[in-house]
Enzyme design. Structure first.
Site, short mmCIF file in Angstrom:
data_model
loop_
_atom_site.label_atom_id
_atom_site.label_comp_id
_atom_site.label_asym_id
_atom_site.label_seq_id
_atom_site.Cartn_x
_atom_site.Cartn_y
_atom_site.Cartn_z
N ASP A 130 -53.87 62.77 8.02
CA ASP A 130 -53.98 61.98 6.79
C ASP A 130 -55.44 61.68 6.46
OD1 ASP A 130 -52.98 60.65 4.59
OD2 ASP A 130 -52.63 58.76 5.66
N GLY A 184 -57.50 62.96 0.75
CA GLY A 184 -57.82 62.43 -0.58
C GLY A 184 -58.98 61.45 -0.54
N HIS A 205 -58.32 68.58 0.51
CA HIS A 205 -57.28 69.38 1.18
C HIS A 205 -57.88 70.68 1.74
CE1 HIS A 205 -54.29 66.57 0.00
NE2 HIS A 205 -54.30 66.88 -1.29
N THR A 217 -41.44 65.69 3.03
CA THR A 217 -40.42 65.68 1.96
C THR A 217 -40.90 64.79 0.82
OG1 THR A 217 -38.73 65.91 3.68
CG2 THR A 217 -37.97 65.18 1.50
N ARG A 265 -45.68 63.99 -5.34
CA ARG A 265 -47.07 63.93 -5.85
C ARG A 265 -47.16 64.67 -7.18
NH1 ARG A 265 -51.41 63.83 -0.89
NH2 ARG A 265 -50.29 62.23 0.30
N LEU A 281 -50.28 78.61 23.07
CA LEU A 281 -49.98 77.37 22.35
C LEU A 281 -48.84 77.60 21.34
CD1 LEU A 281 -50.88 74.42 21.40
CD2 LEU A 281 -52.24 75.61 19.67
C1 IPE Z 1 -48.07 61.67 5.70
O1 IPE Z 1 -49.16 61.41 4.87
C2 IPE Z 1 -47.60 63.08 5.49
C3 IPE Z 1 -48.53 64.12 5.93
C4 IPE Z 1 -49.63 63.95 6.60
C5 IPE Z 1 -48.13 65.45 5.59
P1 IPE Z 1 -48.97 60.64 3.49
O2 IPE Z 1 -50.32 60.41 2.95
O3 IPE Z 1 -48.01 61.36 2.63
O4 IPE Z 1 -48.31 59.30 4.00
P2 IPE Z 1 -47.96 57.92 3.24
O5 IPE Z 1 -47.07 58.26 2.12
O6 IPE Z 1 -49.26 57.33 2.79
O7 IPE Z 1 -47.31 57.09 4.29
C1 IPE Z 2 -53.07 64.18 3.89
O1 IPE Z 2 -54.05 63.65 3.10
C2 IPE Z 2 -52.56 65.49 3.34
C3 IPE Z 2 -51.17 65.42 2.88
C4 IPE Z 2 -50.39 64.39 2.92
C5 IPE Z 2 -50.64 66.64 2.29
P1 IPE Z 2 -53.72 62.74 1.82
O2 IPE Z 2 -53.69 63.63 0.62
O3 IPE Z 2 -52.52 61.92 2.04
O4 IPE Z 2 -55.04 61.83 1.78
P2 IPE Z 2 -55.14 60.30 1.37
O5 IPE Z 2 -54.15 59.54 2.19
O6 IPE Z 2 -54.84 60.24 -0.09
O7 IPE Z 2 -56.55 59.94 1.70
MG MG Z 3 -52.24 60.04 2.78
#
Ligand code: IPE
Ligand code: IPE
Ligand code: MG
Length: 248
Positions: free
Chosen positions: A18, A21, A35, A64, A69, A129
C-alpha cells in the site's frame, strides 16, 4: 539472536503493498506513476525474498474492492499488471520462481488474463520461491467460494457435513496446500487488513510500516524479518512451554 525469538526466516511472507498513490502525490505526480514505481518494488522484493530462502511470497496486488476505483485508474493498473508479468517472466524462470494466481482472475480483462496465464504456465516447473499474486482477490470472496464448493460436495454426497473440519476449509481456499503466512507486512502506514487472507493469518505475526510501497526495498524486508525473528510465537501456550520445546 534474541533469547525470546524463534530466530527463523519466515517460510511464508504476505504483503499488503500500500501507498503508491501517496508516494506519487508527495512528488506532485499522477497516481499511475506511483503504481509504475510500485512494480519496481515488486521486482526487488521478489528477488530479495528468493535470495533469502523464503518459500512463499504472497502479494496483494489488486483487491475485489479496488474494482470500485475510477475506471481510468483500474485500466492503468490492469495494463501495468499485464506488461509487468510479460517483462518479468523470463527472469522469474531463471530465478526458479513459481507463479500462482489467487483471486477471481476471470474478472480481469482477457489480454491481462492471457498474460498472467502465460506467466503461470512458463514457471509451472519452477520449485524455488512460490510467488502468489492476489488479483481481484478478497478473503470474503475466497471464503464464499470455498463454502459454495463445500456445499456442492455435501449435496452430491461426496462429503458428509460431520466430516467438515478445518482441513476441509483450508483445502478449499486459494492457498490450498500452502503453509499459513508466518509474517504479514503492510506498507503505507494504515493499520488494517483490508479483506486479505482472514482465515490464513489466524496466527501470523503482523508488521506495519509507514514506508510507502514504492520506497520499500530489500533492506526494509530484512528489517521486518529481523523483527519477526525476535518475536516469540506461542500459539496459545506459555512462554515456558515454548522455551522447553525449543531446547528439545
Ligand atoms: C489494499 O490496499 C489492497 C491492495 C494493496 C491491493 P487499499 O489501498 O485498497 O486498502 P484500503 O481500501 O485503503 O483499506
Ligand atoms: C496500493 O497503493 C496499490 C493498490 C491498492 C492497487 P494505493 O493506490 O492504495 O496507494 P494509496 O493508499 O492511495 O497511497
Ligand atoms: Mg491504499
Amino acid at each position: 539472536m534474541h533469547e525470546k525469538g524463534c530466530g527463523e526466516t519466515p517460510r511464508h511472507i504476505a504483503i499488503i503493498m500500500d501507498g503508491n498513490g501517496r508516494w506519487a502525490r508527495e512528488r506532485l505526480r499522477g497516481r499511475s506513476e506511483g503504481h509504475a514505481e510500485g512494480v519496481n518494488s515488486v521486482h526487488s522484493i521478489t528477488k530479495a525474498a528468493s535470495d533469502l530462502g523464503v518459500k512463499y511470497l504472497t502479494l496483494y496486488a489488486f483487491s475485489t474492492e479496488n474494482w470500485n476505483r475510477p475506471a481510468a485508474e483500474v485500466d492503468t493498473l490492469m495494463h501495468l499488471i499485464g506488461s509487468a508479468i510479460r517483462k518479468e517472466t523470463p527472469e522469474l524462470v531463471t530465478n526458479n520462481v513459481h507463479i500462482n494466481l489467487l483471486g477471481d482472475i476471470d474478472r480481469l480483462p482477457a489480454e491481462v488474463h492471457a498474460d498472467l496465464e502465460a506467466g503461470r504456465k512458463a514457471t509451472e516447473h519452477c520449485d524455488g520461491l512460490n510467488l502468489n499474486l492476489c488479483l481481484s482477490y478478497s478473503s470474503r470472496w475466497e471464503l464464499t467460494e470455498a463454502v459454495r464448493r463445500i456445499a456442492a460436495e455435501a449435496k452430491e454426497g461426496t462429503l458428509a457435513p460431520e466430516d467438515i473440519d478445518e482441513q476441509t476449509i483450508d483445502s478449499h481456499l486459494a492457498t490450498a496446500g500452502m503453509p499459513d503466512p508466518d509474517l504479514l507486512i503492510r506498507t503505507g502506514g494504515e493499520l488494517r487488513i483490508s479483506n486479505f487472507l482472514l482465515w490464513q493469518i489466524a496466527y501470523s505475526e503482523l508488521y506495519f510500516t509507514p514506508v510507502l510501497w514504492p520506497d520499500f526495498g530489500p533492506s526494509h524486508l530484512i528489517d521486518a524479518i529481523d523483527v519477526f525473528r525476535n518475536r516469540e510465537r506461542r500459539f496459545g501456550k506459555t512462554s515456558e512451554q515454548v522455551k522447553n520445546e525449543s531446547i528439545l
